[in-house]
Write a protein that holds these residues in place. Structure first.
Motif, PDB file in Angstrom:
ATOM      1  N   GLY A 168       0.839  -1.193   0.000  1.00 44.05           N
ATOM      2  CA  GLY A 168       0.000   0.000   0.000  1.00 44.05           C
ATOM      3  C   GLY A 168       0.869   1.236   0.000  1.00 44.05           C
ATOM      4  N   GLY A 169       0.641   2.092   0.900  1.00 49.53           N
ATOM      5  CA  GLY A 169       1.446   3.303   0.991  1.00 49.53           C
ATOM      6  C   GLY A 169       0.771   4.281   1.917  1.00 49.53           C
ATOM      7  N   PRO A 170       1.452   5.375   2.212  1.00 49.69           N
ATOM      8  CA  PRO A 170       0.803   6.399   3.039  1.00 49.69           C
ATOM      9  C   PRO A 170      -0.442   6.907   2.334  1.00 49.69           C
ATOM     10  CG  PRO A 170       2.741   7.279   1.947  1.00 49.69           C
ATOM     11  CD  PRO A 170       2.755   5.807   1.696  1.00 49.69           C
ATOM     12  N   GLY A 171      -1.367   7.400   3.102  1.00 54.56           N
ATOM     13  CA  GLY A 171      -2.579   7.935   2.498  1.00 54.56           C
ATOM     14  C   GLY A 171      -2.276   9.116   1.606  1.00 54.56           C
ATOM     15  N   ASP A 230      -1.323  17.989  -2.755  1.00 51.49           N
ATOM     16  CA  ASP A 230      -2.390  18.490  -3.621  1.00 51.49           C
ATOM     17  C   ASP A 230      -3.536  17.496  -3.766  1.00 51.49           C
ATOM     18  OD1 ASP A 230      -0.982  20.803  -3.987  1.00 51.49           O
ATOM     19  OD2 ASP A 230      -0.232  20.296  -5.985  1.00 51.49           O
ATOM     20  N   LEU A 231      -3.201  16.198  -3.784  1.00 52.48           N
ATOM     21  CA  LEU A 231      -4.262  15.203  -3.908  1.00 52.48           C
ATOM     22  C   LEU A 231      -5.172  15.233  -2.690  1.00 52.48           C
ATOM     23  CD1 LEU A 231      -5.670  12.827  -5.261  1.00 52.48           C
ATOM     24  CD2 LEU A 231      -3.941  11.314  -4.261  1.00 52.48           C
ATOM     25  N   LEU A 232      -4.602  15.296  -1.516  1.00 52.03           N
ATOM     26  CA  LEU A 232      -5.414  15.359  -0.298  1.00 52.03           C
ATOM     27  C   LEU A 232      -6.268  16.618  -0.293  1.00 52.03           C
ATOM     28  CD1 LEU A 232      -6.216  14.228   2.437  1.00 52.03           C
ATOM     29  CD2 LEU A 232      -4.212  15.375   3.428  1.00 52.03           C
ATOM     30  N   GLU A 233      -5.689  17.756  -0.710  1.00 53.69           N
ATOM     31  CA  GLU A 233      -6.457  18.997  -0.780  1.00 53.69           C
ATOM     32  C   GLU A 233      -7.600  18.876  -1.784  1.00 53.69           C
ATOM     33  OE1 GLU A 233      -6.252  21.658   1.216  1.00 53.69           O
ATOM     34  OE2 GLU A 233      -4.887  20.327   2.310  1.00 53.69           O
ATOM     35  N   GLY A 234      -7.332  18.187  -2.906  1.00 54.81           N
ATOM     36  CA  GLY A 234      -8.379  17.981  -3.896  1.00 54.81           C
ATOM     37  C   GLY A 234      -9.526  17.136  -3.366  1.00 54.81           C
ATOM     38  N   LEU A 235      -9.197  16.113  -2.593  1.00 55.56           N
ATOM     39  CA  LEU A 235     -10.225  15.273  -1.986  1.00 55.56           C
ATOM     40  C   LEU A 235     -11.039  16.059  -0.962  1.00 55.56           C
ATOM     41  CD1 LEU A 235      -8.182  11.969  -1.470  1.00 55.56           C
ATOM     42  CD2 LEU A 235      -9.958  12.387  -3.189  1.00 55.56           C
ATOM     43  N   LYS A 236     -10.368  16.901  -0.198  1.00 52.53           N
ATOM     44  CA  LYS A 236     -11.076  17.728   0.786  1.00 52.53           C
ATOM     45  C   LYS A 236     -12.022  18.701   0.087  1.00 52.53           C
ATOM     46  CE  LYS A 236      -7.510  17.682   4.391  1.00 52.53           C
ATOM     47  NZ  LYS A 236      -6.512  18.524   5.134  1.00 52.53           N
ATOM     48  N   LYS A 237     -11.544  19.317  -0.988  1.00 51.68           N
ATOM     49  CA  LYS A 237     -12.347  20.296  -1.707  1.00 51.68           C
ATOM     50  C   LYS A 237     -13.575  19.668  -2.343  1.00 51.68           C
ATOM     51  CE  LYS A 237     -12.064  23.762  -5.402  1.00 51.68           C
ATOM     52  NZ  LYS A 237     -11.152  24.397  -6.405  1.00 51.68           N
ATOM     53  N   SER A 238     -13.411  18.468  -2.908  1.00 57.88           N
ATOM     54  CA  SER A 238     -14.498  17.832  -3.650  1.00 57.88           C
ATOM     55  C   SER A 238     -15.430  17.012  -2.773  1.00 57.88           C
ATOM     56  CB  SER A 238     -13.929  16.935  -4.752  1.00 57.88           C
ATOM     57  OG  SER A 238     -13.219  17.695  -5.709  1.00 57.88           O
ATOM     58  N   GLU A 243      -6.815  -0.983   1.256  1.00 64.37           N
ATOM     59  CA  GLU A 243      -5.602  -1.135   2.058  1.00 64.37           C
ATOM     60  C   GLU A 243      -4.332  -1.175   1.219  1.00 64.37           C
ATOM     61  OE1 GLU A 243      -5.396  -1.185   5.393  1.00 64.37           O
ATOM     62  OE2 GLU A 243      -7.552  -0.804   5.498  1.00 64.37           O
ATOM     63  N   ILE A 244      -4.466  -1.419  -0.087  1.00 66.09           N
ATOM     64  CA  ILE A 244      -3.268  -1.569  -0.923  1.00 66.09           C
ATOM     65  C   ILE A 244      -3.237  -0.554  -2.064  1.00 66.09           C
ATOM     66  CG2 ILE A 244      -2.755  -3.983  -0.395  1.00 66.09           C
ATOM     67  CD1 ILE A 244      -4.379  -4.803  -2.845  1.00 66.09           C
ATOM     68  N   ILE A 245      -3.937   0.555  -1.896  1.00 63.84           N
ATOM     69  CA  ILE A 245      -3.907   1.602  -2.922  1.00 63.84           C
ATOM     70  C   ILE A 245      -2.521   2.236  -2.986  1.00 63.84           C
ATOM     71  CG2 ILE A 245      -4.773   3.887  -3.570  1.00 63.84           C
ATOM     72  CD1 ILE A 245      -7.486   3.077  -2.479  1.00 63.84           C
ATOM     73  N   ASN A 246      -2.030   2.379  -4.185  1.00 62.23           N
ATOM     74  CA  ASN A 246      -0.728   3.011  -4.426  1.00 62.23           C
ATOM     75  C   ASN A 246      -0.959   4.522  -4.555  1.00 62.23           C
ATOM     76  OD1 ASN A 246       1.781   3.816  -5.286  1.00 62.23           O
ATOM     77  ND2 ASN A 246       1.901   2.417  -7.019  1.00 62.23           N
ATOM     78  N   TRP A 247      -1.035   5.201  -3.423  1.00 64.45           N
ATOM     79  CA  TRP A 247      -1.398   6.625  -3.419  1.00 64.45           C
ATOM     80  C   TRP A 247      -0.396   7.511  -4.155  1.00 64.45           C
ATOM     81  CZ3 TRP A 247      -6.111   7.989  -2.939  1.00 64.45           C
ATOM     82  CH2 TRP A 247      -6.982   7.267  -2.124  1.00 64.45           C
ATOM     83  N   PRO A 248       0.902   7.244  -4.118  1.00 63.91           N
ATOM     84  CA  PRO A 248       1.822   8.053  -4.932  1.00 63.91           C
ATOM     85  C   PRO A 248       1.497   7.982  -6.421  1.00 63.91           C
ATOM     86  CG  PRO A 248       3.030   6.905  -3.225  1.00 63.91           C
ATOM     87  CD  PRO A 248       1.635   6.358  -3.183  1.00 63.91           C
ATOM     88  N   GLU A 249       1.081   6.804  -6.897  1.00 62.28           N
ATOM     89  CA  GLU A 249       0.702   6.678  -8.307  1.00 62.28           C
ATOM     90  C   GLU A 249      -0.585   7.437  -8.606  1.00 62.28           C
ATOM     91  OE1 GLU A 249       0.458   5.399 -12.337  1.00 62.28           O
ATOM     92  OE2 GLU A 249       2.081   5.710 -10.896  1.00 62.28           O
ATOM     93  N   VAL A 250      -1.538   7.380  -7.674  1.00 62.07           N
ATOM     94  CA  VAL A 250      -2.773   8.146  -7.850  1.00 62.07           C
ATOM     95  C   VAL A 250      -2.460   9.636  -7.893  1.00 62.07           C
ATOM     96  CG1 VAL A 250      -5.046   8.674  -6.867  1.00 62.07           C
ATOM     97  CG2 VAL A 250      -4.129   6.348  -6.704  1.00 62.07           C
TER      98      VAL A 250
END
Length: 279
Positions: A159-162, A166-174, A255-262
């Motif tokens: 997996g990876g860290p959540g 910018d991605l986290l900010e985008g999720l918060k905004k949307s 649990e195994i999402i590759n967040w850096p790739e996302v």
């Protein structure tokens, strides 16, 4: 066309698994159904990517050095997995990953190329009697190929860290926050009718992140959206391990999402938004 045909039910769970293992072994022994090697690298998939509004297909970081031609203009090949077959255990088992990648995904590649060839033959002959059929085949298999190519890279063995930055900010905004996103994505993906996908995508016209359901591979989309996270909920993605417990599989996927790739895909998608398209 590749469909979920492995739904066999034994008297006990062990009998059911044994029968499924037999099916897998038989398919491995048959090189006629899907002759495309796992070592082949996807090439020429731009046509499918444009059709689906995809910002970036998997890169070649884990691919073989040589790129073999697809054999037809605009055709594609099966990309290799970026990890070992057992790398995603205990969340996704080795047998499922082998069958899913080497047979099902390979089938979409084969079906897409076959549709391209049939349409080329139709143009050459000036005979479009089957154009409706082959157009549907092109959309179904082409979409299946692109989404699976994203799906493999969406996952990582540990997996990876959540999401961060910018991605986290985008999720918060949307969506109001990561927890709200996670709850909606899990619910929407688990509730896909029949076979399909849960998809997190960026709308390039509005700049907002959206959670979509896709039935089959190509239905219920919005033109132009850029998929950055996809979860396959066709039964072939989880049935050997989870049987009919799709919700448990989706939770494991989270649990195994590759967040850096996302995040990388999100940044690529935002470049299109920066062009300030309008509708």
């Amino acid at each position: 066309m590749v469909r979920d045909k492995e739904n066999v039910f034994g008297k006990t769970l062990s009998e059911d698994l044994e029968r499924r293992q037999s099916i897998t072994r038989l398919r491995k022994e048959s090189s006629v159904d899907h002759p495309i090697s796992r070592r082949d690298l996807m090439v020429g998939a731009g046509a499918a990517a444009v059709t689906l509004g995809l910002a970036a297909l998997p890169d070649t970081a884990h691919a073989v050095a040589a790129i073999e031609p697809a054999g037809i203009e605009g055709g594609c090949m099966l990309p290799p997995l970026p990890y070992a077959y057992d790398a995603l255990e205990p969340y996704i088992d080795k047998e499922t990953l082998m069958l899913h990648h080497d047979k099902h995904h390979a089938g979409y590649v084969k079906g897409f190329n076959k549709a391209l060839e049939a349409l080329a033959e139709a143009r050459g002959a000036g005979d479009y009697a089957m154009v409706k059929h082959w157009s549907r085949e092109l959309a179904f298999h082409g979409s299946g190929h692109v989404l699976h190519s994203l799906y493999w890279k969406n996952m990582a063995p540990k997996g990876g860290p959540g999401p961060e930055g910018d991605l986290l900010e985008g999720l918060k905004k949307s969506f109001g926050g990561f927890e709200q996103f996670s709850a909606q994505f899990t619910a929407a993906t688990g509730a896909v009718e029949a076979s399909g996908w849960g998809i997190l995508a960026l709308d390039p016209f509005k700049g907002a992140l959206l959670i979509l359901q896709a039935e089959k591979h190509q239905d219920l989309t919005i033109w132009g959206v850029q998929p950055i996270l996809v979860c396959d909920v066709w039964e072939h993605a989880y049935y050997l391990k989870y049987q009919n417990k799709r919700g448990d599989y989706v939770k494991s996927f989270m649990e195994i999402i590759n967040w850096p790739e996302v995040a990388r895909r999100y940044e690529n998608a935002k470049k299109i938004v920066s062009q300030k398209h309008g509708v």
